[in-house]
Design a protein around this motif. Structure first.
Motif, PDB file in Angstrom:
ATOM      1  N   GLY A   1       0.814  -1.205   0.000  1.00  0.00           N
ATOM      2  CA  GLY A   1       0.000   0.000   0.000  1.00  0.00           C
ATOM      3  C   GLY A   1       0.850   1.258   0.000  1.00  0.00           C
ATOM      4  O   GLY A   1       0.570   2.222  -0.720  1.00  0.00           O
ATOM      5  N   PHE A   2       1.900   1.266   0.811  1.00  0.00           N
ATOM      6  CA  PHE A   2       2.774   2.435   0.893  1.00  0.00           C
ATOM      7  C   PHE A   2       3.497   2.676  -0.425  1.00  0.00           C
ATOM      8  O   PHE A   2       3.493   3.799  -0.953  1.00  0.00           O
ATOM      9  N   LEU A   3       4.118   1.627  -0.986  1.00  0.00           N
ATOM     10  CA  LEU A   3       4.888   1.792  -2.213  1.00  0.00           C
ATOM     11  C   LEU A   3       4.000   2.176  -3.388  1.00  0.00           C
ATOM     12  O   LEU A   3       4.392   2.988  -4.243  1.00  0.00           O
ATOM     13  N   ASP A   4       2.805   1.605  -3.462  1.00  0.00           N
ATOM     14  CA  ASP A   4       1.888   1.950  -4.559  1.00  0.00           C
ATOM     15  C   ASP A   4       1.512   3.425  -4.510  1.00  0.00           C
ATOM     16  O   ASP A   4       1.464   4.110  -5.544  1.00  0.00           O
ATOM     17  N   GLU A   5       1.242   3.951  -3.308  1.00  0.00           N
ATOM     18  CA  GLU A   5       0.857   5.350  -3.186  1.00  0.00           C
ATOM     19  C   GLU A   5       2.063   6.268  -3.406  1.00  0.00           C
ATOM     20  O   GLU A   5       1.914   7.365  -3.969  1.00  0.00           O
ATOM     21  N   VAL A   6       3.236   5.837  -2.961  1.00  0.00           N
ATOM     22  CA  VAL A   6       4.452   6.606  -3.223  1.00  0.00           C
ATOM     23  C   VAL A   6       4.646   6.778  -4.734  1.00  0.00           C
ATOM     24  O   VAL A   6       4.941   7.882  -5.226  1.00  0.00           O
ATOM     25  N   ALA A   7       4.464   5.690  -5.479  1.00  0.00           N
ATOM     26  CA  ALA A   7       4.613   5.761  -6.935  1.00  0.00           C
ATOM     27  C   ALA A   7       3.528   6.634  -7.560  1.00  0.00           C
ATOM     28  O   ALA A   7       3.800   7.443  -8.460  1.00  0.00           O
ATOM     29  N   ALA A   8       2.289   6.465  -7.075  1.00  0.00           N
ATOM     30  CA  ALA A   8       1.168   7.228  -7.639  1.00  0.00           C
ATOM     31  C   ALA A   8       1.318   8.725  -7.393  1.00  0.00           C
ATOM     32  O   ALA A   8       0.882   9.547  -8.211  1.00  0.00           O
ATOM     33  N   ARG A   9       1.939   9.081  -6.274  1.00  0.00           N
ATOM     34  CA  ARG A   9       2.089  10.501  -5.909  1.00  0.00           C
ATOM     35  C   ARG A   9       3.405  11.101  -6.417  1.00  0.00           C
ATOM     36  O   ARG A   9       3.662  12.287  -6.210  1.00  0.00           O
ATOM     37  N   GLY A  10       4.221  10.297  -7.071  1.00  0.00           N
ATOM     38  CA  GLY A  10       5.487  10.800  -7.590  1.00  0.00           C
ATOM     39  C   GLY A  10       6.531  11.053  -6.529  1.00  0.00           C
ATOM     40  O   GLY A  10       7.437  11.878  -6.712  1.00  0.00           O
ATOM     41  N   LEU A  11       6.451  10.342  -5.399  1.00  0.00           N
ATOM     42  CA  LEU A  11       7.450  10.486  -4.345  1.00  0.00           C
ATOM     43  C   LEU A  11       8.647   9.585  -4.636  1.00  0.00           C
ATOM     44  O   LEU A  11       8.591   8.692  -5.484  1.00  0.00           O
TER      45      LEU A  11
END
Length: 330
Positions: free
Chosen positions: A197-207
């Motif tokens: 969940g963390f990595l998917d959102e990091v990628a989606a947010r461009g972090l």
């Protein structure tokens, strides 16, 4: 003091004892005003179901075997608390067998122990695939409930990944771009889901995920991880609150202030998290609700009731406190 019976409850409520019995068995076709009278009488008389009488009537045990892994941790312990409350409300008693959920032999031994007794069902807190496999490989002819992440009040492709997703989203919304993640043990199902969940959102947010490591859920492991944090990271998410608290302590020893130097967020919303200095931002999980849901599903299967009628529990939610701050404030 004499224990109240269903006949006492019936007299108090002004209804028949058959009505009280139907209420206790979950019968839905009782008028709302009658239901309220029975509920009030049960509370006033402190009525408790008689498990021995139940056994004599139906020859069905009122005992449920529980396979418990790492009860000292906030999540597993609170799941069992919720499960126990739900079981007691239906007149069932828990026989708890502790186990090491990372050791197949330990899980088998715990299963052997609970299966030696007359039980109506098995409740397993399956934090690892080892537990799930051990239960699946046994020919058990009574209902089983395994912690599966199902029954959440709202649906999703992977509801249990939400803690990691929410943590990453919170850090992104505060303006952080260079982040780190400290996960729990890789053998734990929750660890994989929270990391995903963390990595998917990091990628989606461009972090940018600058650094990650693994702990063992303990504050000590969070403390050790803090010694290795790169200096250019501005925010860190940890897969539980205990590791986050240890991490903050370690940062303080390095002279790094939270949240001025680094924002830190945990997961679980453990009871002590809001009393830490600074108070810990975290992701609240409804562990007690999860335990109650799983237990009610198990009891529904034991009693031949519809599982569809069992209410779900709440999705994870962000609890923003003092340990996270906007990047602009640094």
């Amino acid at each position: 003091m004499r224990r109240a019976t269903i006949y006492d409850v019936a007299r108090q409520a002004g209804v028949s004892h058959q009505t009280v019995t139907r209420f206790l068995n979950g019968f839905e076709g009782i008028r709302p005003e009658t239901r309220e009278k029975v509920q009030a009488a049960l509370a006033e008389l402190n009525y408790r179901p008689n498990g021995a009488a139940r056994w004599l009537r139906s020859r069905q045990s009122n005992r449920i075997g529980v396979l418990a892994h790492r009860m000292e941790l906030s999540g597993p312990g609170r799941i069992i608390v919720g499960a126990n409350a739900a079981a007691r409300s239906r007149g069932f008693v828990l026989d708890i067998a502790s186990m090491d959920g990372e050791d197949a032999a330990s899980v088998d031994a715990a299963l052997d122990l609970v299966m030696e007794h007359q039980i109506a069902g098995v409740f397993a807190t399956a934090q690892t695939d080892v537990v799930r496999a051990a239960v699946a490989n046994r020919a058990i002819d009574i209902p089983i409930a395994i912690d599966s992440g199902e029954g959440l009040a709202s649906a999703g492709d992977n509801p249990r990944a939400h803690p990691g997703l929410l943590a990453a989203a919170h850090l992104a919304e505060l303006g952080h771009r260079r982040v780190a993640f400290v996960n729990g043990p890789s053998m734990w199902i929750a660890s994989g889901e929270r990391r995903t969940g963390f990595l998917d959102e990091v990628a989606a947010r461009g972090l940018e995920l600058v650094w990650e490591t693994e702990g063992d859920w303990s504050a000590e492991s969070g403390y050790r991880a803090s010694r290795e944090l790169p200096e250019d990271v501005t925010a860190v998410a940890l897969a539980n609150d205990s590791m986050a608290i240890g991490f903050i302590f370690g940062l303080a020893e390095r002279g790094i202030r939270v949240p001025e130097g680094v924002s830190v967020i945990g997961m679980d919303d453990s009871p002590e998290s809001r009393f830490h200095l600074p108070s810990l931002s975290t992701i609240r999980l409804d562990f007690e609700g999860e335990g109650a849901y799983l237990m009610n599903v198990l009891i529904a299967n034991i009693e031949g009731e519809s599982v569809a009628d069992v209410p779900g529990y709440e999705l994870p939610e962000l609890v923003a406190r003092g340990s996270t701050a906007p990047i602009a404030a640094k």
